[in-house]
Design a protein around this motif. Structure first.
Motif, PDB file in Angstrom:
ATOM      1  N   GLU A   1      -2.996   4.280  -3.189  1.00 43.88           N
ATOM      2  CA  GLU A   1      -3.147   2.428  -3.381  1.00 43.88           C
ATOM      3  C   GLU A   1      -2.957   1.885  -2.323  1.00 43.88           C
TER       4      GLU A   1
ATOM      5  N   HIS B   1     -10.260  -3.157  -2.282  1.00 43.61           N
ATOM      6  CA  HIS B   1      -8.741  -2.137  -3.279  1.00 43.61           C
ATOM      7  C   HIS B   1     -10.005  -0.380  -3.687  1.00 43.61           C
TER       8      HIS B   1
ATOM      9  N   SER C   1      -8.100   2.797  -4.837  1.00 46.68           N
ATOM     10  CA  SER C   1      -7.424   3.081  -5.906  1.00 46.68           C
ATOM     11  C   SER C   1      -7.359   4.780  -7.128  1.00 46.68           C
TER      12      SER C   1
ATOM     13  N   ASP D   1       0.907  -0.954  -0.139  1.00 48.28           N
ATOM     14  CA  ASP D   1      -0.098  -0.079  -0.230  1.00 48.28           C
ATOM     15  C   ASP D   1       0.973   1.478  -0.160  1.00 48.28           C
TER      16      ASP D   1
END
Length: 313
Positions: free
Chosen positions: A135, A153, A155, A110
């Protein structure tokens, strides 16, 4: 419209926002990062770099349904001058792996990178603009049904720009996981009842607080897309021994004096209480020695520990 962000970045850097209920007054800031804290202007050749190790002690975990291991964490901050303003950059890199029963995820890396430009103390550290790129694989629930649902997740890139008086801001969010990039945003107003800091400069701003009493601040919380009131409280001074390198010398044990500060968001998606150890001796320029950051869903606390400090100007 998007769902609230509850990413690791929100936990690490945006849940940095705090609780609050003191008087509606402006906060006084001192330039504690300079040899002379009374300095109000941004000095040319300002250059401060701090490096921290980041880990999650196993004994801070209280969730019995699953856990995460955070390893090899490094957090770097840099402060420089940009004309008459400050430029403050941060970078976090850390590995994370999730465990649910007998299953585990791969080891993810990350990253959270931020940059914020703001004015000197004579202008109350008023922000000009900020940028963050994230991220992360962040905890998604208190009791996940499977390894696939224990994390989410994220991003994205997020920016905030302010008018010169810092009475209005424009927030833009770009979801980098969507093909073609999915953009969202919001315009918001800022009250003049309290000092306002951008979230990306918040911890730095705490270094400059001069009062020992609880302080109210305002910060735009990207998770709720709203300006929230914040409280920063200082405890009695303490001493401890820390091992870190100072101004290029080899790392060594040092007895340091510090003030523990606590911070917590006011309402709604409040997160946990953040603890920050700030140097009380002038020779260490109000540096942050340690940060304790609780992670969502009782997964534990990330601990940032100073390893290198380099000052100039």
């Amino acid at each position: 419209m998007k769902k609230k962000l509850i990413s690791l970045a929100a936990v690490l850097m945006a849940a940095t926002v705090l609780t609050a209920c003191s008087q509606s007054v402006s906060t006084s800031f001192s330039s504690n990062w300079y040899p002379n804290p009374a300095t109000t202007n941004v000095l040319p050749n300002t250059n401060e770099t701090l490096v921290y190790s980041v880990s999650m002690p196993a004994d801070t975990r209280t969730n019995e349904d699953y856990y995460a291991e955070y390893t090899n964490g490094v957090y770097k901050t840099s402060l420089t001058d940009k004309g008459e303003n400050y430029l403050y950059k941060t970078e976090l890199t850390i590995n994370v792996q999730y465990f649910v029963g007998d299953e585990k995820t791969e080891v993810f890396t990350d990253t959270v990178v931020s940059e914020v430009e703001f004015k000197g103390t004579q202008h109350g550290l008023r922000p000009v603009r900020s940028y963050k790129k994230v991220e992360s694989r962040s905890p998604a629930s208190l009791s996940p049904a499977s390894i696939e649902t224990c994390y989410k997740h994220y991003s994205y890139e997020a920016t905030i720009s302010y008018n010169d008086a810092c009475t209005k801001g424009t927030y833009t969010y770009d979801n980098l996981l969507k093909e073609g990039v999915e953009t969202d945003g919001k315009k918001f107003s800022i009250t003049d009842k309290r000092s306002y800091l951008d979230n990306e400069q918040l911890l730095f701003g705490i270094r400059g607080i001069t009062s020992s009493s609880s302080q109210s601040l305002s910060v735009f919380n990207v998770s709720t897309k709203s300006v929230q009131t914040v409280s920063v409280s200082r405890e009695k001074g303490k001493e401890t021994s820390l091992n870190f390198a100072l101004n290029g010398e080899a790392a060594s044990d040092k007895t340091v004096a510090y003030y523990p500060y606590t911070a917590k968001i006011s309402s709604g998606n409040s997160g946990g209480t953040r603890t920050v150890w700030i140097a009380s001796e002038a020779k260490y320029r109000g540096v942050i020695f340690r940060i304790e950051d609780p992670v969502s869903f009782s997964l534990g606390t990330l601990v940032y520990t100073l390893r290198e400090a380099n000052f100039s100007a």
